[in-house]
Design a protein around this motif. Structure first.
Motif, mmCIF file in Angstrom:
data_model
loop_
_atom_site.group_PDB
_atom_site.id
_atom_site.type_symbol
_atom_site.label_atom_id
_atom_site.label_comp_id
_atom_site.label_asym_id
_atom_site.label_seq_id
_atom_site.Cartn_x
_atom_site.Cartn_y
_atom_site.Cartn_z
ATOM 1 N N LEU A 115 -0.618 -4.152 52.690
ATOM 2 C CA LEU A 115 -1.095 -2.924 52.056
ATOM 3 C C LEU A 115 -0.587 -1.697 52.818
ATOM 4 N N ILE A 116 -0.687 -1.732 54.131
ATOM 5 C CA ILE A 116 -0.213 -0.614 54.947
ATOM 6 C C ILE A 116 1.280 -0.401 54.734
ATOM 7 N N GLU A 117 2.023 -1.475 54.662
ATOM 8 C CA GLU A 117 3.464 -1.385 54.447
ATOM 9 C C GLU A 117 3.780 -0.819 53.069
ATOM 10 N N ARG A 118 3.009 -1.226 52.024
ATOM 11 C CA ARG A 118 3.226 -0.680 50.683
ATOM 12 C C ARG A 118 3.017 0.834 50.673
ATOM 13 N N CYS A 119 1.965 1.263 51.338
ATOM 14 C CA CYS A 119 1.680 2.696 51.390
ATOM 15 C C CYS A 119 2.792 3.443 52.113
ATOM 16 N N PHE A 120 3.263 2.890 53.219
ATOM 17 C CA PHE A 120 4.321 3.547 53.987
ATOM 18 C C PHE A 120 5.595 3.682 53.154
ATOM 19 N N LYS A 121 5.985 2.612 52.487
ATOM 20 C CA LYS A 121 7.213 2.644 51.682
ATOM 21 C C LYS A 121 7.104 3.648 50.544
ATOM 22 N N GLU A 122 5.922 3.726 49.926
ATOM 23 C CA GLU A 122 5.730 4.664 48.821
ATOM 24 C C GLU A 122 5.818 6.105 49.309
ATOM 25 N N VAL A 123 5.234 6.385 50.470
ATOM 26 C CA VAL A 123 5.320 7.741 51.025
ATOM 27 C C VAL A 123 6.773 8.107 51.317
ATOM 28 N N CYS A 124 7.517 7.182 51.855
ATOM 29 C CA CYS A 124 8.921 7.455 52.156
ATOM 30 C C CYS A 124 9.720 7.775 50.899
ATOM 31 N N GLN A 125 9.289 7.213 49.758
ATOM 32 C CA GLN A 125 10.006 7.424 48.507
ATOM 33 C C GLN A 125 9.497 8.636 47.733
ATOM 34 N N THR A 126 8.166 8.836 47.717
ATOM 35 C CA THR A 126 7.592 9.850 46.823
ATOM 36 C C THR A 126 6.739 10.899 47.531
ATOM 37 N N GLY A 127 6.339 10.643 48.767
ATOM 38 C CA GLY A 127 5.537 11.614 49.504
ATOM 39 C C GLY A 127 4.054 11.327 49.548
ATOM 40 N N SER A 128 3.568 10.397 48.699
ATOM 41 C CA SER A 128 2.138 10.085 48.711
ATOM 42 C C SER A 128 1.904 8.656 48.256
ATOM 43 N N ALA A 129 0.786 8.081 48.696
ATOM 44 C CA ALA A 129 0.434 6.717 48.310
ATOM 45 C C ALA A 129 -1.081 6.563 48.358
ATOM 46 N N VAL A 130 -1.669 6.261 47.206
ATOM 47 C CA VAL A 130 -3.112 6.066 47.100
ATOM 48 C C VAL A 130 -3.354 4.674 46.527
ATOM 49 N N PRO A 131 -3.904 3.740 47.314
ATOM 50 C CA PRO A 131 -4.107 2.375 46.824
ATOM 51 C C PRO A 131 -5.283 2.295 45.856
#
Length: 222
Positions: A115-131
């Motif tokens: 989950l932490i990795e998914r959030c990190f990758k999403e931030v790197c791509q789009t700037g935000s990640a909300v699970p």
């Protein structure tokens, strides 16, 4: 890119019918907060943890760090009157705007590495990640006339960690506080940022009631 994890830990034990705040209650012999910290230290080997505590609970937080972790990557700061203000204070410790900032509930002990990795990758791509996870129950909306059914497929249940690029979250938290700010996503949206959702985790439960401790304990045997 630097990584920061802000863990606001100002909750009380009211709903647990316990004077001890939920984050300090024991789960398999260790405080709930221990597991929240451990998840990020293991998943992000270069992350800095900012633990935000009420002044009266700083000593309890220090005991956890002394017993299990050390202070190389963890700093304690004294929080504010609401979650918003506590996160705002935690953000003052972020030294680099070009960073990824996670904010995680102290009473969610099961944030998985995936989950932490998914959030990190999403931030790197789009700037935000909300699970988020699916809503499995029927949902009704209270209205002026009474209530009405809502298609549960259109409803998501929000979790933490919520993660943002520093260039988004730092300026967002300079706006004035509003009662509707229940998490980082609502603050970012008020600042004009469209948040991006990622797949959450069913086991990433929030410890708020006595039954939650029993559910959490069961995860250690599954």
């Amino acid at each position: 890119m630097r990584k920061y994890v802000i863990i606001p830990a100002g909750g009380s034990g009211n709903r647990m019918n316990n004077a001890l705040p939920k984050q300090f209650m024991l789960l398999k012999g260790k405080p709930v907060l221990y597991y929240a910290i451990k998840s990020f230290l293991e998943a992000l080997h270069d992350a800095h943890i900012i633990l935000v505590l009420p002044e009266e609970h700083v000593a309890a937080g220090q005991e956890i760090i002394d017993a299990f972790f050390g202070y190389e990557r963890i700093k304690i700061v004294i929080g504010g009157r609401t979650r918003f203000h506590s996160v705002q204070i935690g953000l003052e410790e972020v030294e680099d705007e070009d960073s990824v900032i996670f904010v995680h509930d102290a009473v969610r002990p099961f944030a998985s590495h995936a989950l932490i990795e998914r959030c990190f990758k999403e931030v790197c791509q789009t700037g935000s990640a909300v699970p988020v996870i699916e809503c499995r129950d029927s949902v009704r909306l209270l209205t002026a006339e009474g209530n009405e059914a809502i298609d549960r497929k259109m409803v998501k249940l929000v979790q933490t960690p919520q993660a943002f690029h520093g260039k988004i979250l730092l300026p967002a938290y300079r706006i004035d506080y509003k009662d509707k700010f229940t998490d980082e996503a609502t603050v970012a949206e008020a600042f004009g940022i469209r948040v991006n959702l990622v797949e959450g985790d069913e086991k990433n439960i929030k410890i708020t009631r006595p039954a939650d401790i029993l559910i959490a304990e069961s995860f250690f045997t599954t």
